[in-house]
Write a protein that holds these residues in place. Structure first.
Motif, short mmCIF file in Angstrom:
data_model
loop_
_atom_site.label_atom_id
_atom_site.label_comp_id
_atom_site.label_asym_id
_atom_site.label_seq_id
_atom_site.Cartn_x
_atom_site.Cartn_y
_atom_site.Cartn_z
N ARG A 83 42.27 -3.37 32.11
CA ARG A 83 42.19 -1.89 32.75
C ARG A 83 41.19 -0.90 31.82
O ARG A 83 40.58 0.09 32.33
CB ARG A 83 43.38 -1.22 32.90
CG ARG A 83 43.55 0.25 33.70
CD ARG A 83 44.71 0.62 33.79
NE ARG A 83 45.87 0.27 32.94
CZ ARG A 83 46.16 1.20 32.05
NH1 ARG A 83 45.59 2.31 31.76
NH2 ARG A 83 47.21 0.89 31.18
N ARG A 107 40.60 4.96 33.53
CA ARG A 107 41.77 4.09 32.65
C ARG A 107 43.15 4.62 33.05
O ARG A 107 43.93 3.72 33.06
CB ARG A 107 41.47 4.39 31.09
CG ARG A 107 42.50 3.53 30.23
CD ARG A 107 42.20 3.71 28.68
NE ARG A 107 42.07 4.98 28.33
CZ ARG A 107 42.99 5.98 27.68
NH1 ARG A 107 44.18 5.46 27.72
NH2 ARG A 107 42.70 6.93 27.53
N GLY A 113 43.74 3.93 36.92
CA GLY A 113 43.65 2.44 37.19
C GLY A 113 42.54 2.29 38.15
O GLY A 113 42.61 1.26 39.02
#
Length: 370
Positions: A50, A225, A228
């Motif tokens: 991610r 981040r 997502g």
């Protein structure tokens, strides 16, 4: 395109060369992993899917070369737009968006930002250069607008926004960094749907945010981040491949669009044609001043919805799809999506077909008279 754009096009094709070792693949590998070998947390390298993947980073390096700015990639154009807006706004902020731009941006702004306490004002694109932005925090512009192809003077808009203390975000999807460079004209951020011409083959969703402000880039990366909203490695691979032929495809697409616009404008069944590269179009002067050419999109009207749909169904070289920027020419009647346009309004995206063959197919599918 100018010499600088051509230089960037050449360098883009070799952007990985300096980092390659003996036996490394010339094409970036598809790194399909969620986790990485991590015996020591602070030792550097990748650590979780991610946060970063080598395949995204290869695309971001290409985009950074084109934009001459840091770039953050996303799984769609709307994901990039959402990141730029959410990273720039807070409760009580004021946002101006184009009333005639991409409708999903307005839906996002009114449906999600407004309930969080952001005041959203919609303004026609051509009014941006003279608008009073007093009290506004973010000015979001799109030029040429989609689907109407109205253009606005980016430099003048930025000047007025700066004087009011506002940031400017530009959606540059319709032009790409080869044809128009909003960051060079003073914008704080650029967003784009690389789903369109950059990937070019209508087989992937992708987007990016570009900025020369390190703090804004860091905030956009944090949004990716934490939310997502990350691109997949296979999608990144496809975009990397598509970007390598972008300059070549745009050259054909834009040259063909200029020819078709001129011929369509002279056809008796065609009304209210707009193409920013056509002399006499109200966007022509602004477009000549800030863009390399008029792009590859043309819009026009036929008499009504039935005639427009019949034209689209008859033309063998037009795909009846939404979106634009693919290798194949495509067209659709935009009123079916709820855009504030005439029922017979058609948006045409010119592809890479030989122009005389494409024109013959369009001409034969058009009604003889309006």
């Amino acid at each position: 395109m100018d010499d600088h754009s051509l230089n960037r096009a050449a360098r883009l094709l070799h952007h990985r060369k300096a980092g390659l070792s003996q036996g490394d693949p010339a094409v970036p590998p598809i790194t399909a992993t969620a986790t990485f070998h991590l015996p020591h947390v602070q030792a550097g390298g990748h650590f979780y899917g991610r946060n970063g993947l080598p395949t995204w980073e290869a695309v971001e390096a290409q985009l950074a070369l084109l934009e001459e700015a840091d770039c953050v990639s996303f799984p769609s154009g709307m994901a990039a737009i959402a990141a730029a807006l959410f990273a720039s706004l807070k409760q009580g902020a004021r946002l101006v968006v184009p009333a005639d731009g991409y409708y999903v941006t307005r839906v996002l702004s009114q449906g999600f930002l407004a309930p969080f306490g952001v005041t959203v004002t919609e303004l026609p694109t051509r009014n941006f250069a003279t608008a009073d932005f007093t009290g506004v925090d973010v000015v979001y512009l799109e030029t040429p607008s989609n689907p109407g192809l109205d253009a606005v003077d980016i430099t003048a808009t930025v000047s007025r926004a700066r004087a009011a203390g506002a940031r400017v975000i530009a959606d540059n999807t319709t032009m790409t960094p080869y044809l128009q460079r909003p960051l060079d004209l003073g914008c704080d951020m650029v967003v784009a749907a690389d789903t369109k011409a950059p990937s070019g083959h209508s087989d992937v969703l992708f987007g990016h945010v570009a900025s020369r402000d390190p703090a804004l880039v860091a905030r956009v990366r944090d949004w990716r981040r934490m939310s997502g909203a990350i691109p997949g490695p296979f999608e990144a691979f496809l975009v990397h491949r598509g970007l390598e032929t972008l300059e070549l495809r745009l050259s054909r697409m834009c040259a063909s669009a200029a020819v078709l616009a001129d011929r369509l404008a002279a056809h008796p069944a065609v009304k209210n044609l707009r193409y920013p590269g056509l002399k006499g179009d109200r966007s022509y002067g602004v477009t000549c001043a800030q863009a390399a050419n008029g792009g590859f999109l043309i819009v026009f009207e036929l008499a009504d919805a039935e005639i427009a749909e019949a034209f689209l169904a008859r033309c063998p070289l037009l795909e009846q799809t939404t979106s634009f920027g693919g290798t194949h020419s495509s067209a659709e009647r935009r009123a079916r999506w709820g855009d504030a346009v005439a029922e017979g309004f058609i948006r045409l995206s010119v592809g890479i077909e030989p122009v005389d063959e494409l024109w013959a197919a369009i001409r034969d599918a058009l009604p003889a008279q309006g």
